[in-house]
Design a protein around this motif. Sequence first.
Motif, PDB file in Angstrom:
ATOM      1  N   SER A  53       0.827  -1.205   0.000  1.00 22.24           N
ATOM      2  CA  SER A  53       0.000   0.000   0.000  1.00 22.24           C
ATOM      3  C   SER A  53       0.865   1.259   0.000  1.00 22.24           C
ATOM      4  CB  SER A  53      -0.944  -0.006   1.200  1.00 22.24           C
ATOM      5  OG  SER A  53      -0.214   0.134   2.418  1.00 22.24           O
ATOM      6  N   LYS A  81       0.828   4.279  -2.649  1.00 27.19           N
ATOM      7  CA  LYS A  81       0.817   5.694  -2.248  1.00 27.19           C
ATOM      8  C   LYS A  81       1.940   6.479  -2.925  1.00 27.19           C
ATOM      9  CE  LYS A  81       3.225   6.930   0.973  1.00 27.19           C
ATOM     10  NZ  LYS A  81       3.963   7.042   2.251  1.00 27.19           N
ATOM     11  N   ILE A 101      -5.376   5.280   2.202  1.00 27.25           N
ATOM     12  CA  ILE A 101      -5.577   4.024   1.491  1.00 27.25           C
ATOM     13  C   ILE A 101      -6.103   2.978   2.472  1.00 27.25           C
ATOM     14  CG2 ILE A 101      -4.475   2.177   0.168  1.00 27.25           C
ATOM     15  CD1 ILE A 101      -2.397   4.218  -0.756  1.00 27.25           C
TER      16      ILE A 101
END
Length: 301
Positions: A274, A278, A293
């Motif tokens: 993640s 990003k 997120i």
Amino acid sequence: MVAARARPSVLKNEQVRYAAVARVLRRVLALNLAVAIAKLVFGYATGAVSIVSDGFHSLSDSASNIVGLVGMRAARMPPDANHPYGHRKYETLAAVGIFIFLLLTVLEVGRAAIRSFTAAREPDVTMMSFTVMLVTLVVNLFVVRHESGEGRRLNSELLLADSVHTRSDVLTSMAVIVSLIAVRLGYPLLDPVAGLVVAGFIARTGFEIARDTSRILADQVVMSEDEVREVVMSVTGVVGCHHIRTRGSADHVFLDLHVWFPGETPLTDAHELSHIVKDRLMQRYPQIADAVIHLEPPPGP
């Protein structure tokens, strides 16, 4: 869930940007005041309602510059406990202030033009009348070019809105010059008619500013969902995403989305991926100020 708070470099760049916008507004304010004073003094001296109306229009330019400076002072404050998203919308609210000044100007200009229809006095149109209008027209053209150029360079909706306001001043000045020619040729009623035309130009400008600022205040979508999804799906290990939401202004965007990972993916691995998502989003779209997120398994069958 991964929350990417605004980076120190972003905050520093924002402060530099606010200072640059404020410098532009101060320069434009000085020019607009000079133009407004020249038009109002000469308009009242000659009795030309069209010049007076245009002077009020220019005075509203100056007032909007002051509102803009106040808004920028508030907007440049960093995020705090009560304003975790920052104070950026104060800049947008300042643009709303410009709309309010325009509305008041429309009422004043329209009332003056209507009164002039029944007035016995004809305006005294001389070569000085044309000189004043032409000189102020040139100044306004310079202001529009300078402010719109700086607005695009600095991605400032406030400067762009104010340049649109001043652009309408250029159009009204041209209408006033045409009306002065008509008065000189023996058609004095065209002077108040020009005043009403000025009111129409101002009303249209106000509508455009209200439309653009309402999009930001109403959190209208800023970025294409498909483009964001394309970046997210470029990360190996991501199987999908949804609930992509963006809001803010074109150069200061807040993003949140849900990213799917295979159900058997360890939490630490999903968390690491993640962060890659990003980083790629912020690299592709530097206007993203903050991204959130959410990690999820793909939806069931």
